[in-house]
Design a protein around this motif. Structure first.
Motif, short mmCIF file in Angstrom:
data_model
loop_
_atom_site.label_atom_id
_atom_site.label_comp_id
_atom_site.label_asym_id
_atom_site.label_seq_id
_atom_site.Cartn_x
_atom_site.Cartn_y
_atom_site.Cartn_z
N VAL A 42 0.82 -1.21 0.00
CA VAL A 42 0.00 0.00 0.00
C VAL A 42 0.85 1.25 0.00
O VAL A 42 0.43 2.30 -0.43
N GLY A 46 0.27 3.99 4.26
CA GLY A 46 -0.83 3.03 4.34
C GLY A 46 -0.50 1.85 5.24
O GLY A 46 -1.35 1.35 5.97
N LYS A 47 0.77 1.43 5.21
CA LYS A 47 1.17 0.33 6.08
C LYS A 47 1.08 0.72 7.54
O LYS A 47 0.62 -0.06 8.38
N ASN A 50 -2.65 0.92 8.50
CA ASN A 50 -3.22 -0.43 8.66
C ASN A 50 -2.72 -1.11 9.92
O ASN A 50 -3.48 -1.78 10.62
#
Length: 93
Positions: A42, A46-47, A50
């Motif tokens: 991602v 994004g990591k 998440n």
């Protein structure tokens, strides 16, 4: 047969013994990858988002308590081993 040409490797049409035909049998992936959001590619932001969501939405809150208790006990044992004066944590009546 030429001196400057490299020899081509032989290709075999091999399928493993217990292959069910659904996925690539040679792909190595973790057992729980399909249940995690952090596995996909991602991007760095994004990591992190998440991972933070996974951390906040843990279903077992007692596991977090247990982890904190174990860490506190290990720190206490470490302080006893190095000879730290623990009397600063207790009031002198």
């Amino acid at each position: 047969m030429s001196i400057f040409k490299t020899r081509q490797n032989k290709k075999f049409n091999y399928t493993p013994r217990y292959y069910k035909g659904e996925e690539n049998p040679f792909e190595i992936k973790h057992k729980f990858d399909e249940y995690r959001k952090t596995v996909g590619k991602v991007g760095l932001k994004g990591k992190f988002e998440n991972a933070w969501d996974d951390y906040k939405n843990t279903p077992d809150a007692s596991a977090n308590k247990r982890t904190l208790i174990i860490v506190a006990i290990l720190i206490f044992i470490f302080l006893l081993i190095i000879g730290f004066d623990l009397s600063i944590f207790f009031s002198k009546g």
